[in-house]
Design an enzyme around this catalytic site. Structure first.
Site, mmCIF file in Angstrom:
data_model
loop_
_atom_site.group_PDB
_atom_site.id
_atom_site.type_symbol
_atom_site.label_atom_id
_atom_site.label_comp_id
_atom_site.label_asym_id
_atom_site.label_seq_id
_atom_site.Cartn_x
_atom_site.Cartn_y
_atom_site.Cartn_z
ATOM 1 C CB SER A 155 3.629 -13.973 44.226
ATOM 2 O OG SER A 155 2.288 -13.771 43.839
ATOM 3 C CB THR B 52 2.694 -12.020 35.722
ATOM 4 O OG1 THR B 52 1.977 -13.160 36.162
ATOM 5 C CG2 THR B 52 2.313 -11.712 34.292
ATOM 6 C CB THR C 253 -0.889 -9.791 40.581
ATOM 7 O OG1 THR C 253 -1.175 -11.020 39.904
ATOM 8 C CG2 THR C 253 -0.304 -8.785 39.619
ATOM 9 C CG ASP C 254 -1.659 -14.946 41.613
ATOM 10 O OD1 ASP C 254 -2.525 -14.172 41.156
ATOM 11 O OD2 ASP C 254 -1.242 -15.934 40.987
#
Ligand code: SIN
Length: 316
Positions: free
Chosen positions: A61, A14, A94-95
């Site tokens: 990700s 992101t 972040t995932d």
């Protein structure tokens, strides 16, 4: 503060995302802005010393692959071996950040800092969080005595072992659970609360070579996560065994407990040679083993990290 070179490796996320409108924080496409452009747009970033930016991957990700992990570990080990490099910042979505962090700690065991950072808002947001996170990550990478793989987000520093994404939207999306953060970044200074992760870089060169030779789709050991829940059944385990699964992590209820139907299937799988590990699905704490436990526990690793640990053990 260390004034040697910091290497910034871009992998997407992101933080590199673009939305059609500055007020849109969720309707964006991740992984569009290149790492050089991201870095160049952050005022003051290069003030404390030289930077090198390199694009290792450009992806959302959630789609992280073994091939990208192998390439990333190779670049991390390559740059860490340069005497003039003080540390590395990995810009990541972040995932799956916690998985990549755990993977890098396991295969690189760096004696220098490797700092993963990210953003919850795209680069085009009215108030993006990425630039401050990158500034903070570089400050941590420049901190004297820093070592190991850590994650920096919203001013908190987390170890690779403890970090977990705990919120799907808020800017402060990560937690170290009941271990608490490693420290905080405050106006460019690190306030350290506990010890850096232990370094063990002895396996890094071999690990890099082994992984570079692996085929993404076929050579990595097939390890899956199954979850214990109300009404759980063993059929999922039987289906995975038919697919040749080599390892299973069961995300358990509470202190390592598993629904009896699922447990019966897991014990059969274990007896047939599949490696089975229990990891609690509770976000805090760890499974406390009891005498007579039939399935080993993950030694405090979350289900996703226990899966990586098991894959690496099966790889040898
Ligand atoms: C990703 O993980 O690449 C997209 C989501 C994010 O970075 O917050």
């Amino acid at each position: 503060m260390n004034r040697q070179t910091i290497v910034i490796l871009g992998t997407g996320g992101t933080i590199a995302g673009r939305a059609a409108s500055a007020s849109d924080n969720i309707g964006y496409t991740a992984a569009e802005v290149g790492i050089e452009q991201l870095v160049a747009a952050i005022p003051g970033l290069a003030d404390a010393g030289p930077l090198i930016a390199e694009q290792v991957a450009q992806l959302d990700s959630k789609d992280m692959s073994f091939a990208v992990w192998a390439k990333l570990a190779g670049r991390v080990n390559h740059f860490l071996a340069q005497p003039d490099v003080a540390g590395i910042v990995v810009v990541h979505g972040t995932d799956t950040l916690e998985e990549t962090a755990y993977f890098l700690q396991a295969v690189c065991g760096p004696a220098k800092p490797v700092v993963l950072t990210c953003a919850m808002r795209p680069a085009t947001a009215l108030v993006p969080d990425g630039p401050q996170n990158v500034l903070d990550a570089v400050a941590v990478a420049r901190h004297s005595g820093a070592k190991g793989v850590v994650a920096v987000c919203a001013g908190s520093v987390h170890t690779a072992r403890d970090v977990q994404k705990v919120h799907p939207y808020q800017v402060d999306a990560f937690s170290s659970g009941d271990a608490g953060p490693l420290g905080y970044v405050e106006e460019g200074s690190l306030r350290l609360l506990r010890n850096w992760p232990e370094a063990d870089a002895s396996r890094a060169p071999d690990a890099t070579k082994i992984m570079a030779a692996l085929d993404d789709a076929t050579d990595w050991p097939h390890v899956e996560i199954v979850m214990s829940h109300a009404g759980a059944r063993g059929a999922v385990v039987q289906a995975l065994m038919q697919q040749g699964v080599r390892g299973l992590v069961v995300a358990t209820t509470g202190n390592g407990t598993v629904h009896q139907a699922l447990e019966a299937a897991l014990l059969k799988a274990q007896a047939a040679g599949v490696s089975v590990v229990r990891a609690t699905r509770c976000p805090n704490g760890r499974v406390l083993p009891k005498p007579g436990d039939l399935i080993p526990d993950s030694q405090g690793l979350s289900p996703v990290k226990a899966r990586i640990d098991l894959m690496l053990r099966l790889l040898g």
